[in-house]
Motif scaffolding. Structure first.
Motif, PDB file in Angstrom:
ATOM      1  N   GLY A   1       0.634  -1.044  -0.222  1.00 25.47           N
ATOM      2  CA  GLY A   1      -0.068   0.529  -0.326  1.00 25.47           C
ATOM      3  C   GLY A   1       0.225   1.572  -0.017  1.00 25.47           C
ATOM      4  O   GLY A   1       0.321   2.448   0.148  1.00 25.47           O
ATOM      5  N   VAL A   2       2.109   0.732  -0.297  1.00 25.70           N
ATOM      6  CA  VAL A   2       2.495   2.431  -0.007  1.00 25.70           C
ATOM      7  C   VAL A   2       2.917   2.866  -1.956  1.00 25.70           C
ATOM      8  O   VAL A   2       2.664   4.788  -1.682  1.00 25.70           O
ATOM      9  N   GLY A   3       2.308   2.486  -2.124  1.00 25.94           N
ATOM     10  CA  GLY A   3       2.159   3.483  -3.915  1.00 25.94           C
ATOM     11  C   GLY A   3       3.311   2.766  -5.128  1.00 25.94           C
ATOM     12  O   GLY A   3       2.654   3.224  -6.168  1.00 25.94           O
ATOM     13  N   LYS A   4       3.505   1.381  -4.819  1.00 26.02           N
ATOM     14  CA  LYS A   4       4.411   0.539  -6.129  1.00 26.02           C
ATOM     15  C   LYS A   4       3.468   1.113  -7.810  1.00 26.02           C
ATOM     16  O   LYS A   4       4.545   1.783  -8.657  1.00 26.02           O
ATOM     17  N   THR A   5       2.830   0.357  -7.750  1.00 25.25           N
ATOM     18  CA  THR A   5       1.889   0.294  -9.301  1.00 25.25           C
ATOM     19  C   THR A   5       1.824   1.565  -8.798  1.00 25.25           C
ATOM     20  O   THR A   5       1.800   2.053 -10.628  1.00 25.25           O
ATOM     21  N   THR A   6       0.866   2.735  -8.928  1.00 27.48           N
ATOM     22  CA  THR A   6       0.988   3.848  -9.315  1.00 27.48           C
ATOM     23  C   THR A   6       1.816   4.727  -8.837  1.00 27.48           C
ATOM     24  O   THR A   6       1.648   5.220 -10.326  1.00 27.48           O
TER      25      THR A   6
ATOM     26  N   LYS B   1       3.282   6.464 -12.561  1.00 26.53           N
ATOM     27  CA  LYS B   1       3.358   7.249 -13.017  1.00 26.53           C
ATOM     28  C   LYS B   1       4.904   7.623 -13.781  1.00 26.53           C
ATOM     29  O   LYS B   1       5.055   8.451 -14.218  1.00 26.53           O
TER      30      LYS B   1
ATOM     31  N   ARG C   1      -2.476 -10.000  -4.582  1.00 23.66           N
ATOM     32  CA  ARG C   1      -3.323  -8.840  -4.351  1.00 23.66           C
ATOM     33  C   ARG C   1      -5.185  -9.348  -5.673  1.00 23.66           C
ATOM     34  O   ARG C   1      -4.347  -9.409  -6.945  1.00 23.66           O
TER      35      ARG C   1
ATOM     36  N   GLN D   1      -4.799  -3.662 -12.581  1.00 26.01           N
ATOM     37  CA  GLN D   1      -4.530  -2.354 -12.074  1.00 26.01           C
ATOM     38  C   GLN D   1      -3.585  -1.556 -12.753  1.00 26.01           C
ATOM     39  O   GLN D   1      -3.794  -1.136 -13.865  1.00 26.01           O
TER      40      GLN D   1
ATOM     41  N   LYS E   1       3.413   9.977  -0.785  1.00 26.74           N
ATOM     42  CA  LYS E   1       2.550  10.414   0.415  1.00 26.74           C
ATOM     43  C   LYS E   1       3.350  11.068   0.735  1.00 26.74           C
ATOM     44  O   LYS E   1       2.590  11.766   1.873  1.00 26.74           O
TER      45      LYS E   1
ATOM     46  N   ASP F   1       1.941  14.705   0.431  1.00 34.42           N
ATOM     47  CA  ASP F   1       1.000  15.160   0.246  1.00 34.42           C
ATOM     48  C   ASP F   1      -0.033  14.912   1.505  1.00 34.42           C
ATOM     49  O   ASP F   1      -0.193  15.895   2.304  1.00 34.42           O
ATOM     50  N   GLU F   2       0.591  13.331   2.158  1.00 36.78           N
ATOM     51  CA  GLU F   2      -0.023  12.897   3.380  1.00 36.78           C
ATOM     52  C   GLU F   2       0.666  13.221   4.563  1.00 36.78           C
ATOM     53  O   GLU F   2      -0.231  13.073   5.986  1.00 36.78           O
TER      54      GLU F   2
ATOM     55  N   CYS G   1       6.615  11.226  -4.693  1.00 41.14           N
ATOM     56  CA  CYS G   1       5.202  11.322  -5.207  1.00 41.14           C
ATOM     57  C   CYS G   1       4.522  11.922  -3.973  1.00 41.14           C
ATOM     58  O   CYS G   1       4.961  11.695  -2.786  1.00 41.14           O
ATOM     59  N   ASN G   2       3.444  13.429  -5.033  1.00 42.40           N
ATOM     60  CA  ASN G   2       3.215  14.275  -3.628  1.00 42.40           C
ATOM     61  C   ASN G   2       0.953  13.225  -4.218  1.00 42.40           C
ATOM     62  O   ASN G   2       0.628  14.828  -4.295  1.00 42.40           O
ATOM     63  N   GLY G   3       0.726  12.848  -4.284  1.00 43.89           N
ATOM     64  CA  GLY G   3      -0.647  12.438  -4.315  1.00 43.89           C
ATOM     65  C   GLY G   3      -0.940  11.242  -5.160  1.00 43.89           C
ATOM     66  O   GLY G   3       0.325  10.755  -5.930  1.00 43.89           O
ATOM     67  N   GLN G   4      -2.487  11.102  -5.855  1.00 45.01           N
ATOM     68  CA  GLN G   4      -2.776  10.602  -5.931  1.00 45.01           C
ATOM     69  C   GLN G   4      -2.543  10.581  -7.789  1.00 45.01           C
ATOM     70  O   GLN G   4      -3.521   9.208  -8.692  1.00 45.01           O
TER      71      GLN G   4
HETATM   72  N1  GDP Z   1      -2.049  11.046  -1.001  1.00 41.65           N
HETATM   73  C1  GDP Z   1      -0.921   9.784  -1.676  1.00 41.65           C
HETATM   74  N2  GDP Z   1      -1.921   8.620  -1.842  1.00 41.65           N
HETATM   75  C2  GDP Z   1      -0.866   7.582  -2.617  1.00 41.65           C
HETATM   76  C3  GDP Z   1       0.286   8.317  -4.005  1.00 41.65           C
HETATM   77  N3  GDP Z   1       0.817   7.793  -3.958  1.00 41.65           N
HETATM   78  C4  GDP Z   1      -0.286   6.081  -3.952  1.00 41.65           C
HETATM   79  N4  GDP Z   1      -1.325   6.485  -3.371  1.00 41.65           N
HETATM   80  C5  GDP Z   1      -2.231   5.479  -2.751  1.00 41.65           C
HETATM   81  O1  GDP Z   1      -1.828   4.337  -2.505  1.00 41.65           O
HETATM   82  C6  GDP Z   1      -3.100   3.627  -2.466  1.00 41.65           C
HETATM   83  C7  GDP Z   1      -2.278   2.308  -2.289  1.00 41.65           C
HETATM   84  O2  GDP Z   1      -1.883   3.108  -3.719  1.00 41.65           O
HETATM   85  P1  GDP Z   1      -0.749   1.211  -4.764  1.00 41.65           P
HETATM   86  O3  GDP Z   1      -0.332   1.883  -5.498  1.00 41.65           O
HETATM   87  O4  GDP Z   1      -1.890   0.662  -5.081  1.00 41.65           O
HETATM   88  O5  GDP Z   1       0.190   0.557  -3.928  1.00 41.65           O
HETATM   89  P2  GDP Z   1       1.503  -0.235  -3.654  1.00 41.65           P
HETATM   90  O6  GDP Z   1       0.546  -2.021  -2.773  1.00 41.65           O
HETATM   91  O7  GDP Z   1       2.426  -0.122  -3.368  1.00 41.65           O
HETATM   92  O8  GDP Z   1       1.771  -1.799  -5.196  1.00 41.65           O
HETATM   93  C8  GDP Z   1      -3.813   3.765  -3.647  1.00 41.65           C
HETATM   94  O9  GDP Z   1      -4.922   4.854  -3.591  1.00 41.65           O
HETATM   95  C9  GDP Z   1      -2.876   5.130  -4.149  1.00 41.65           C
HETATM   96  O10 GDP Z   1      -3.786   6.303  -5.100  1.00 41.65           O
HETATM   97  C10 GDP Z   1       0.901   9.691  -3.155  1.00 41.65           C
HETATM   98  O11 GDP Z   1       1.884   9.993  -3.180  1.00 41.65           O
HETATM   99  N5  GDP Z   1       0.248  10.587  -2.869  1.00 41.65           N
END
Ligand code: GDP
Ligand code: MG
Length: 329
Positions: free
Chosen positions: A143-148, A152, A174, A180, A277, A279-280, A302-305
């Motif tokens: 959930g740290v944002g690897k896929t997102t 990017k 998962r 995704q 994250k 931004d959080e 990274c600063n957002g979704q």
């Molecule tokens: N606020 C914020 N949310 C993020 C960021 N990067 C990813 N997310 C959100 O974190 C959640 C998990 O992201 P995901 O890419 O699936 O994480 P993974 O499990 O590491 O692959 C999703 O809801 C994303 O939209 C970021 O930089 N900021």
């Protein structure tokens, strides 16, 4: 007013491209179905022609990054930089800097604040070379944002740098993880492969040898899960070409947990760090903490979704902008 038309397969692609090029303030003004291909060809492909408009600033055209930065606090405006430090090492350095200038932190000029930032970053991994390799693997907790972040980076490389990019995922754990990434690959119109086990990995990589950049998504895992760590390590061992491993860490992680992540993931021999994250996060203390704690450079912030806009390469300007406004150093 800037008007831009995009010929795309679906609306999602249109929004990704318009947001990337025009920023988040672009407005959808028209969409119509069109067919492309020879006139009598019954297999003509269906596309959508989508038109976006963007109001220009009175004095200057808003670029995507400017529009975005206004929203997220990465602005260039000469706002007061807050130097309330949360990280002891950074705080000590600030006190030293202030005593040399015989000033209180709040009285430092903008120029002095930038000078201080350069000092703060000088002794860290900050200036180490940061490039993508032919193969780039993102690892890290769930959930740290690897896929997102992969989406990017892929979008930046395809749209801005015109590189040929391929995506591979080994995250078959998962539900939805494969879909995704497949969705992002489809939007960007780039090859996508799933490696179900280590034996499939080499073949999948070989099928992408003509790509300039291959991005590999992995399953999220607890830093204490030896079994999963060694499983991912076996996939990484199959990367026969030039490769780089990125450890993805969320800025909202507490410092004890960061220590554990930095240490445990050494098993995967990571080369570089990506911080998500921002931004959080309440402040930037984790950034200073990791810069001082780790011998590995931080490559992206990274600063957002929002894909693909919410990612920045780490340089002095990015950090300087980050310190402005309500994000506290
Ligand atoms: N606020 C914020 N949310 C993020 C960021 N990067 C990813 N997310 C959100 O974190 C959640 C998990 O992201 P995901 O890419 O699936 O994480 P993974 O499990 O590491 O692959 C999703 O809801 C994303 O939209 C970021 O930089 N900021
Ligand atoms: Mg994922």
């Amino acid at each position: 007013m800037i008007i831009k038309k995009y010929i795309v397969k679906d609306m999602k692609e249109a929004f990704v491209r318009a947001r990337y090029e025009l920023g988040s303030e672009a407005i959808l003004v028209d969409q119509r179905n069109i067919k492309q291909g020879a006139k009598l060809n019954p297999f003509k492909k269906k596309y959508i022609e989508v038109t976006f408009a963007l109001e220009e600033d009175k004095n200057q055209v808003k670029t995507a990054s400017k529009a975005k930065s206004d929203e997220k606090g990465f602005s260039n405006s000469k706002k007061e930089i807050k130097l309330n430090m949360d990280c002891e090492i950074a705080k000590d350095k600030l006190m030293h800097f202030c005593s040399l200038h015989d000033k209180k932190p709040e009285d430092l000029s903008l120029e002095e604040k930038r000078q201080f930032l350069e000092i703060l970053l000088k002794d860290t991994t900050f200036n180490q070379k940061k490039d993508l390799s032919k193969i780039n693997i993102l690892v890290g907790p769930t959930g740290v944002g690897k896929t997102t972040t992969i989406a990017k980076i892929a979008a930046r490389e395809v749209l801005a740098n015109k590189n040929k990019v391929g995506l591979i995922t080994i995250d078959t754990y998962r539900i939805g993880a494969v879909e995704q990434l497949r969705t992002y690959a489809r939007i960007l119109n780039i090859p996508f492969e799933v490696a179900n086990d280590v034996y499939e990995m080499e073949g999948k990589l070989k099928s992408m040898t003509d790509c300039d950049i291959i991005l590999i998504d992995t399953l999220g895992m607890s830093p204490n899960d030896d079994k999963k760590l060694s499983e991912v390590s076996k996939f990484i061992d199959k990367c026969y070409l030039d490769y780089k491993t990125f450890l993805v860490i969320s800025m909202t992680t507490d410092k004890k947990a960061i220590d554990n992540i930095l240490e445990r993931y050494i098993l995967l021999n990571y080369d570089s760090i990506i911080l998500t994250k921002i931004d959080e996060a309440l402040d930037l203390s984790n950034l200073w903490y990791i810069l001082n704690k780790s011998s590995k450079p931080i490559q992206y912030l990274c600063n957002g979704q929002d894909v693909p806009n919410d990612i920045k390469e780490v340089n002095i300007d990015t950090i300087f902008e980050l310190c402005e406004g309500d994000l506290i150093l």
